[in-house]
Scaffold this motif. Structure first.
Motif, PDB file in Angstrom:
ATOM      1  N   ASP A  61       0.904  -1.333  -0.073  1.00 58.59           N
ATOM      2  CA  ASP A  61       0.001  -0.188   0.017  1.00 58.59           C
ATOM      3  C   ASP A  61       0.860   1.351   0.139  1.00 58.59           C
ATOM      4  O   ASP A  61       2.074   0.995   0.221  1.00 58.59           O
ATOM      5  CB  ASP A  61      -1.093   0.028   1.078  1.00 58.59           C
ATOM      6  N   GLY A  84      -4.894   7.352   5.425  1.00 57.90           N
ATOM      7  CA  GLY A  84      -5.124   5.883   5.642  1.00 57.90           C
ATOM      8  C   GLY A  84      -4.801   5.210   4.717  1.00 57.90           C
ATOM      9  O   GLY A  84      -5.141   3.778   4.691  1.00 57.90           O
ATOM     10  N   TYR A 110      -4.133  -9.392   9.927  1.00 60.28           N
ATOM     11  CA  TYR A 110      -3.302  -8.248   8.961  1.00 60.28           C
ATOM     12  C   TYR A 110      -1.888  -8.255   9.387  1.00 60.28           C
ATOM     13  O   TYR A 110      -1.819  -7.365  10.716  1.00 60.28           O
ATOM     14  CB  TYR A 110      -3.997  -7.186   8.772  1.00 60.28           C
ATOM     15  N   ASN A 125      -2.596  -6.042  12.768  1.00 60.21           N
ATOM     16  CA  ASN A 125      -3.964  -5.173  12.876  1.00 60.21           C
ATOM     17  C   ASN A 125      -4.803  -6.600  13.018  1.00 60.21           C
ATOM     18  O   ASN A 125      -4.610  -7.576  12.415  1.00 60.21           O
ATOM     19  CB  ASN A 125      -4.177  -4.627  11.690  1.00 60.21           C
ATOM     20  N   ARG A 137      -8.032  -7.033  11.702  1.00 59.78           N
ATOM     21  CA  ARG A 137      -9.231  -6.802  10.559  1.00 59.78           C
ATOM     22  C   ARG A 137      -8.392  -6.693   9.277  1.00 59.78           C
ATOM     23  O   ARG A 137      -7.241  -6.451   9.097  1.00 59.78           O
ATOM     24  CB  ARG A 137      -9.861  -5.685  10.852  1.00 59.78           C
ATOM     25  N   GLY A 180      -7.378  -4.710   5.809  1.00 56.94           N
ATOM     26  CA  GLY A 180      -7.025  -3.100   5.592  1.00 56.94           C
ATOM     27  C   GLY A 180      -7.919  -2.535   4.676  1.00 56.94           C
ATOM     28  O   GLY A 180      -8.720  -3.367   4.164  1.00 56.94           O
ATOM     29  N   ASP A 181      -7.847  -1.188   4.839  1.00 60.28           N
ATOM     30  CA  ASP A 181      -8.637  -0.504   3.703  1.00 60.28           C
ATOM     31  C   ASP A 181      -7.450   0.672   3.385  1.00 60.28           C
ATOM     32  O   ASP A 181      -7.115   1.205   3.959  1.00 60.28           O
ATOM     33  CB  ASP A 181      -9.573   0.437   4.563  1.00 60.28           C
ATOM     34  N   PRO A 182      -7.260   0.580   2.022  1.00 59.03           N
ATOM     35  CA  PRO A 182      -8.109  -0.096   0.794  1.00 59.03           C
ATOM     36  C   PRO A 182      -7.520  -1.507   0.563  1.00 59.03           C
ATOM     37  O   PRO A 182      -8.136  -1.843  -0.600  1.00 59.03           O
ATOM     38  CB  PRO A 182      -7.477   0.919  -0.403  1.00 59.03           C
ATOM     39  N   GLU A 183      -6.776  -2.254   1.420  1.00 58.72           N
ATOM     40  CA  GLU A 183      -6.454  -3.621   0.851  1.00 58.72           C
ATOM     41  C   GLU A 183      -7.513  -4.666   0.600  1.00 58.72           C
ATOM     42  O   GLU A 183      -7.482  -5.430   0.046  1.00 58.72           O
ATOM     43  CB  GLU A 183      -5.566  -4.251   1.878  1.00 58.72           C
TER      44      GLU A 183
HETATM   45  N1  GLY Z   1      -4.281   0.445   4.926  1.00 62.06           N
HETATM   46  C1  GLY Z   1      -3.832   0.485   6.344  1.00 62.06           C
HETATM   47  C2  GLY Z   1      -5.059  -0.040   7.316  1.00 62.06           C
HETATM   48  O1  GLY Z   1      -6.031  -0.387   6.846  1.00 62.06           O
HETATM   49  O2  GLY Z   1      -4.639   0.037   8.379  1.00 62.06           O
END
Ligand code: GLY
Ligand code: AMP
Length: 421
Positions: free
Chosen positions: A213, A227, A270, A286, A288, A290-293
């Protein structure tokens, strides 16, 4: 059957989209609170992710068969424990297990016990002690708030002054509240960065997938952290031997240690890794997707996400089929003017035709009174394309952006451009 997805971003749109794609209309999808992207094919429920009591009541009254949690915030508030106490099926880690993200100290303890390679670190709650520790040492220094800090808790300090400011902010000024009352000073690792994802029910670990990312707002990794401005999968470095090495030295030992610790981790793990000269090392976990993963990876999932999450919630993931496409995926995030600082909202967006291999996920959108699609967040849309190579997926994703009319929006032009990350 009914499924409830908790969250309002692109990650939750992608989860709902993936479930819709592989299930019949008989599976009703609810998203709390959802966004304009989930509206056409799911029912948006006006409950926020922190309203755990209201979410529990909703799930009970509407006889929800499975709940899937997108963000770390409700996990840290104990949504999984509360749903389970109410005999509601839910996919995600318990409050204790989600400490792998909400307490960096907890995560380090787990990794150290399991001999998982990670950056060396020392914990401080005294500003004076932390400054004393750094004196005579050579920067860069990695300073991390121990708790959740909405992605803003890490400082890579290139001087003693910068380190002192970050430590002062956390320990004296307490800008992150409780989350920064303890800090970790961590060894600076050099190498390419990789994000690793796995479904797990606490015991079984599914085949790993990886993404790269782009956190900085501007091209060439300039400007402040965000983010996430986009990414791609698979990373060039992620071959089957690295996959196996990461699984056997990092992900599986972590999951086993979590079980041994009486905090079994069920959900999506994650791992944020750096590929150092001595091999891959963890810089963070993490609890959960990821966002945008999620937006980048879920279009590559060839299996049924609802069934995977259901099996994860029932501790029977080893019987599930979890297959990923060998295609590549590229995602580019469109942001509002001003983001990641104060940003504009309520700008009208229109989306024209895009190719079948492209999908536009909504991160921060709404519908106004005149039925216009409008922006409502800093990150607004993620344009994703899958194709046989990264280069082709990249070309299609950038072409698809041309079909989006969103005044003053910003996106990076170098996502997946270089093969050296
Ligand atoms: N892309 C990083 C996150 O979701 O923490
Ligand atoms: P995080 O907010 O934990 O995702 O960290 C933000 C960024 O800081 C990461 O994406 C890395 O680029 C960088 N980072 C975190 N820890 C380290 C470390 N120990 N060494 C080098 N870079 C790091």
């Amino acid at each position: 059957m009914k499924v409830l997805i908790v969250g309002s971003g692109g990650r939750e749109h992608a989860i709902a989209w993936s479930i819709r794609k592989t299930n019949s209309e008989n599976l009703q999808i609810y998203v709390a609170p959802g966004n304009a992207g989930t509206l056409p094919f799911a029912t948006n429920v006006n409950i926020q992710i922190t309203q755990i009591k209201e979410l529990t009541t909703f799930a009970k009254e509407n006889k929800i068969d499975l709940t899937i949690v997108g963000s770390e915030t409700p996990l840290d508030l104990g949504i999984v424990d509360i749903f389970r106490m109410n005999n509601l099926k839910i996919f995600g880690p318990s409050k204790k297990a989600s400490q792998i993200e909400s307490s960096k100290e907890f995560a380090k303890n787990i990794m150290n016990k399991a001999n998982v390679p990670t950056a060396d670190s020392i914990t401080f709650d005294s500003y004076e002690e932390s400054i004393k520790f750094l004196s005579g040492k050579t920067p860069p220094f990695v300073i991390k708030a121990n708790g959740l800090a909405a992605g803003k808790g890490v400082t890579i300090a290139t001087s003693h002054e910068e380190a002192a400011e970050a430590l002062d902010n956390c320990l004296n000024k307490q800008i992150f509240g409780e989350s920064g009352k303890t800090v970790l000073i961590e060894e600076f690792l050099e190498g390419k960065e990789l994000s690793i994802f796995s479904f797990t029910d606490g015991y079984y670990v599914s085949p790993l997938v990886a993404a790269c990312d782009y956190k900085r707002i501007y091209d060439n990794d300039l400007g402040p952290n965000t983010g996430g401005m986009g990414g791609y999968s698979p990373p060039h470095t992620f071959d089957s031997s690295l996959n196996q090495e990461i699984n056997s030295t990092i992900i599986t030992p972590t999951i086993h240690q979590m079980a041994e610790n009486n905090t079994p981790f069920s959900g999506i793990l994650y791992g944020g890794l750096i590929l150092t000269n001595q091999g891959p090392k963890v810089i963070e976990y993490n609890c959960r997707f990821g966002d945008p993963e999620a937006e980048i990876l879920l279009p590559l999932l060839d299996s049924n996400l609802f069934e995977i999450c259901q099996a994860g919630a029932e501790n029977s993931l080893n019987h599930s089929e979890i297959r990923w496409s060998t295609n590549s995926s590229v995602g580019i995030v469109l942001t509002s003017k001003g983001y990641p600082n104060e940003y504009e909202t309520e700008k009208i967006i229109s989306i024209g035709n895009i190719k079948d291999n492209c999908t536009i996920f909504h991160n921060g959108t709404n519908i106004d009174e005149e039925n216009n699609l409008i922006s409502s967040g800093g990150r607004v849309l993620t344009i994703v394309s899958t194709n046989n190579t990264i280069e082709n997926a990249r070309k299609d994703a950038y072409d698809a952006i041309k079909s989006v009319d969103f005044i003053d929006s910003h996106f990076r032009t170098d996502i997946a451009k270089s093969t050296d990350r």
